[in-house]
Design an enzyme around this catalytic site. Sequence first.
Site, mmCIF file in Angstrom:
data_model
loop_
_atom_site.group_PDB
_atom_site.id
_atom_site.type_symbol
_atom_site.label_atom_id
_atom_site.label_comp_id
_atom_site.label_asym_id
_atom_site.label_seq_id
_atom_site.Cartn_x
_atom_site.Cartn_y
_atom_site.Cartn_z
ATOM 1 N N MET A 49 25.173 32.555 -7.646
ATOM 2 C CA MET A 49 24.559 33.182 -6.465
ATOM 3 C C MET A 49 25.475 33.045 -5.257
ATOM 4 S SD MET A 49 20.652 31.836 -6.784
ATOM 5 C CE MET A 49 19.774 31.796 -8.351
ATOM 6 N N HIS A 77 22.631 29.469 -19.730
ATOM 7 C CA HIS A 77 22.548 30.535 -18.726
ATOM 8 C C HIS A 77 23.052 30.000 -17.381
ATOM 9 C CE1 HIS A 77 20.743 34.234 -17.028
ATOM 10 N NE2 HIS A 77 20.398 33.471 -15.999
ATOM 11 N N HIS A 109 25.295 34.955 -15.267
ATOM 12 C CA HIS A 109 24.431 35.923 -14.575
ATOM 13 C C HIS A 109 24.904 35.992 -13.123
ATOM 14 C CE1 HIS A 109 20.035 36.757 -13.039
ATOM 15 N NE2 HIS A 109 20.850 37.778 -12.833
ATOM 16 N N MET A 164 24.738 37.032 -9.614
ATOM 17 C CA MET A 164 23.898 37.553 -8.530
ATOM 18 C C MET A 164 24.745 37.532 -7.267
ATOM 19 S SD MET A 164 20.436 35.576 -9.653
ATOM 20 C CE MET A 164 21.373 34.411 -10.633
ATOM 21 N N MET A 208 14.896 40.989 -14.924
ATOM 22 C CA MET A 208 14.439 39.954 -13.993
ATOM 23 C C MET A 208 12.928 40.071 -13.851
ATOM 24 S SD MET A 208 16.954 38.125 -13.176
ATOM 25 C CE MET A 208 15.899 37.057 -12.178
ATOM 26 N N ASP A 224 14.271 36.929 -17.635
ATOM 27 C CA ASP A 224 14.689 35.811 -16.786
ATOM 28 C C ASP A 224 13.745 35.668 -15.597
ATOM 29 O OD1 ASP A 224 16.086 33.896 -15.388
ATOM 30 O OD2 ASP A 224 17.852 35.134 -15.006
ATOM 31 N N SER A 262 18.502 27.740 -18.148
ATOM 32 C CA SER A 262 19.241 28.033 -16.920
ATOM 33 C C SER A 262 19.515 26.724 -16.199
ATOM 34 C CB SER A 262 18.399 28.939 -16.022
ATOM 35 O OG SER A 262 18.879 28.816 -14.698
ATOM 36 N N ASP A 289 23.589 30.676 -13.487
ATOM 37 C CA ASP A 289 23.154 31.504 -12.360
ATOM 38 C C ASP A 289 24.142 31.399 -11.213
ATOM 39 O OD1 ASP A 289 20.662 32.740 -13.161
ATOM 40 O OD2 ASP A 289 19.887 30.698 -13.305
ATOM 41 N N GLY A 345 14.476 28.027 -16.724
ATOM 42 C CA GLY A 345 15.005 26.910 -15.954
ATOM 43 C C GLY A 345 14.003 25.788 -15.880
ATOM 44 N N GLY A 382 11.627 28.480 -10.631
ATOM 45 C CA GLY A 382 10.251 28.033 -10.446
ATOM 46 C C GLY A 382 9.284 29.047 -9.862
HETATM 47 C C1 DX5 Z 1 16.572 33.275 -10.774
HETATM 48 C C2 DX5 Z 1 17.519 32.958 -11.892
HETATM 49 C C3 DX5 Z 1 16.879 32.339 -13.073
HETATM 50 C C4 DX5 Z 1 16.180 31.020 -12.798
HETATM 51 C C5 DX5 Z 1 14.930 31.019 -13.630
HETATM 52 O O1 DX5 Z 1 17.202 34.071 -9.849
HETATM 53 O O2 DX5 Z 1 18.208 34.116 -12.338
HETATM 54 O O3 DX5 Z 1 17.782 32.217 -14.177
HETATM 55 O O4 DX5 Z 1 16.923 29.893 -13.099
HETATM 56 O O5 DX5 Z 1 14.179 29.913 -13.286
HETATM 57 P P1 DX5 Z 1 12.703 29.691 -13.839
HETATM 58 O O6 DX5 Z 1 12.810 29.717 -15.336
HETATM 59 O O7 DX5 Z 1 12.345 28.365 -13.282
HETATM 60 O O8 DX5 Z 1 11.874 30.832 -13.315
HETATM 61 ZN ZN ZN Z 2 19.426 33.993 -14.219
#
Ligand code: DX5
Ligand code: ZN
Length: 216
Positions: A36, A32, A65, A67, A136, A174, A7, A34, A196, A144
């Site tokens: 947002m 991936h 993805h 969001m 999720m 994820d 990600s 993200d 990520g 993180g």
């Molecule tokens: C969170 C995202 C993830 C995020 C995961 O809302 O959808 O894709 O980047 O990050 P880590 O792997 O650090 O939990």
């Molecule tokens: Zn994601």
Amino acid sequence: MVNIAPSILSADFSRLGEELEAVEKAGADWIHLDIMDGHFVPNLTFGAPVVKSIRSKSGLYFDAHLMVMNPDDHFEDFARAGVDGITIHQETGLHLDRSITAIKELGLDAGISLNPATPVSTIEHLLPRLDLVLIMSVNPGFGGQRFIDYTLDKIIALKVLKEKSGWDFKIAVDGGVVPENAALLIESGAEVLVAGSAIFGKEDYRAAISALRVGL
Ligand code: DX5
Ligand code: ZN
């Protein structure tokens, strides 16, 4: 074999192109993305123009993805930007059936993501038409965070449904994916591991990706 999907939320945004090239060289399978909007989730990231600008930097599968509220408003833009698949959230879809049809009509793979507290049963009727179900395992919005254990039950439930039915959606997970839980996730049914911080937070991307593939 499991697909590893870094990600780019945790990448160095000032060098996105180089980061993409680096993870591809290090053995990543998917990228991936993200997306947002600051409404569905508290954070803001990037949109289709940024995706378009990095498309030429990688030959890997681009997994968007979304969001965002009203995700349907953005399908065409992301299709034009060159993504391969679009995943929307169950919680943002008033008309999920229509949304899945719209994604498919653009020639893209269609996925649905479930927040930790949203049951698998809410999308059961759509499963035959989906290419991806994204579980999720943290509350979406930030990288993180710590893996929420009960989400493992949903991965197992999806695996059982998949085996019984023969439907061919992929099961992705994820959030909070680290080498310490990777083997258990794969064993439980995860076919795509999104990560990520467990990749971009490390010095050696190749070692980080291998550690996720085989687990610790
Ligand atoms: C969170 C995202 C993830 C995020 C995961 O809302 O959808 O894709 O980047 O990050 P880590 O792997 O650090 O939990
Ligand atoms: Zn994601």
